[in-house]
Write an enzyme that holds these catalytic residues in place. Structure first.
Site, mmCIF file in Angstrom:
data_model
loop_
_atom_site.group_PDB
_atom_site.id
_atom_site.type_symbol
_atom_site.label_atom_id
_atom_site.label_comp_id
_atom_site.label_asym_id
_atom_site.label_seq_id
_atom_site.Cartn_x
_atom_site.Cartn_y
_atom_site.Cartn_z
ATOM 1 N N ILE A 11 0.830 -1.202 0.000
ATOM 2 C CA ILE A 11 0.000 0.000 0.000
ATOM 3 C C ILE A 11 0.867 1.255 0.000
ATOM 4 C CG2 ILE A 11 -1.656 1.337 1.365
ATOM 5 C CD1 ILE A 11 -2.879 -1.343 2.262
ATOM 6 N N ASP A 56 13.787 3.918 10.895
ATOM 7 C CA ASP A 56 13.025 3.073 11.801
ATOM 8 C C ASP A 56 12.103 3.997 12.586
ATOM 9 O OD1 ASP A 56 12.012 1.547 13.869
ATOM 10 O OD2 ASP A 56 13.939 0.768 14.541
ATOM 11 N N ASN A 83 2.183 5.093 7.134
ATOM 12 C CA ASN A 83 1.680 3.798 6.710
ATOM 13 C C ASN A 83 2.469 2.621 7.268
ATOM 14 O OD1 ASN A 83 0.397 1.836 4.677
ATOM 15 N ND2 ASN A 83 2.549 1.794 4.058
ATOM 16 N N LYS A 117 4.560 13.494 15.396
ATOM 17 C CA LYS A 117 5.205 14.470 16.271
ATOM 18 C C LYS A 117 6.087 15.435 15.473
ATOM 19 C CE LYS A 117 8.375 14.548 20.283
ATOM 20 N NZ LYS A 117 7.512 15.176 21.294
ATOM 21 N N SER A 136 -6.902 0.318 10.618
ATOM 22 C CA SER A 136 -7.359 -0.942 10.025
ATOM 23 C C SER A 136 -8.796 -1.198 10.438
ATOM 24 C CB SER A 136 -6.493 -2.113 10.489
ATOM 25 O OG SER A 136 -7.049 -3.353 10.092
ATOM 26 N N TYR A 150 -2.437 -6.658 17.054
ATOM 27 C CA TYR A 150 -2.657 -5.855 15.853
ATOM 28 C C TYR A 150 -3.902 -4.985 16.008
ATOM 29 C CZ TYR A 150 -3.037 -4.686 10.893
ATOM 30 O OH TYR A 150 -3.118 -4.009 9.684
ATOM 31 N N LYS A 154 -4.032 -0.811 16.059
ATOM 32 C CA LYS A 154 -4.732 -0.039 15.038
ATOM 33 C C LYS A 154 -5.903 0.751 15.624
ATOM 34 C CE LYS A 154 -2.211 -1.102 11.468
ATOM 35 N NZ LYS A 154 -1.451 -0.061 10.727
ATOM 36 N N THR A 185 -2.176 -7.994 -0.509
ATOM 37 C CA THR A 185 -0.785 -7.928 -0.063
ATOM 38 C C THR A 185 -0.502 -9.212 0.715
ATOM 39 O OG1 THR A 185 -1.166 -6.983 2.128
ATOM 40 C CG2 THR A 185 -1.099 -5.437 0.272
#
Length: 245
Positions: A11, A56, A83, A117, A136, A150, A154, A185
């Site tokens: 994405i 990172d 993303n 930030k 998500s 997860y 999200k 994906t």
């Protein structure tokens, strides 16, 4: 100028290409130099301009340097798509490995916060901008067991987005989120699953009967970041074929 984290593939890559086709210069950031450089090559192939920053997003120094590099190379920052994300190893809540939990929350939630930030700091000082965060549809429902880390990460992005949107819209920084459902994906596959098996599983639970194409998610991101969405603030746009309806 647009910045895309997790821009090396899937994405993120498609969003970077969509921004480039729309005339934006694009900086793609992420941990894998080879993937990022391939995205830049594809951006140039469609007539756009781009560059890569290895970063990172779980590290404040990297997030700050990523934004600084984008500004120094291209003169500003007008759009950011946060993303970068990982899925982690699924497990029931009481059986989840602590390191997996920590890494999922670090990338998916802390990474979005740190990116915002430094993006917000620049945008506030230079007339505003638009930020889109990647949440998500799993943050809205718990139909699939084993995704506690997860889902929590999200859902937190969605709430963080709304909070930041209210805090900074008065200074011209417009913040929203996109919540994809199953997309074509590697994340859409369960272990050992073939394309046919995945598609059959999806048809049984998604009213639209298929996974999304990456271009469909990228189009939603581009719209949220565009002037056409100027009055859309603090919204989490679900793009999941009706799965969470």
């Amino acid at each position: 100028m647009a910045l895309v984290t997790g821009g090396g593939k899937n994405i993120g890559r498609e969003a970077a290409l969509t921004f480039a086709r729309g005339g934006a210069t694009v900086v793609v950031a992420g941990p894998g130099r080879a993937d990022l450089e391939e995205t830049v090559r594809l951006i140039e192939a469609v007539g756009g301009r781009g560059s890569a920053v290895v970063a990172d997003v779980t590290r404040a120094a990297d997030a700050a340097a990523m934004v600084a590099a984008a500004v120094e190379r291209h003169g500003g920052l007008h759009i950011a798509f946060n993303n970068a994300g990982i899925f982690g190893t699924p497990a029931p809540v009481a059986e989840q490995d602590e390191d997996v939990w920590s890494s999922v929350l670090a990338v998916n939630t802390t990474g979005v916060w740190l990116s915002m930030k430094y993006e917000i700091a620049h945008m506030r000082a230079h007339g505003g901008g638009a930020i889109v965060n990647s949440a998500s549809n799993i943050g809205f429902h718990t139909r699939r067991p084993g995704l506690g880390a997860y889902a929590a990460s999200k859902a937190a992005v969605s709430v963080l987005t709304r909070t930041a949107a209210r805090e900074y819209i008065g200074e011209g920084v417009r913040i929203n989120a996109v919540s994809p459902g199953g997309t074509d994906t590697p994340m859409s596959f369960r272990p050992g699953e073939t394309v046919g098996e995945r598609d059959a599983r999806v048809r049984a639970v998604v009213p639209a009967g298929r996974v999304a194409e990456t271009r469909e998610i990228a189009a939603a991101v581009a719209w949220l970041a565009s002037d056409e969405a100027a009055f859309v603030v603090g919204h989490d746009l679900v793009v999941d074929g009706g799965a969470s309806a």
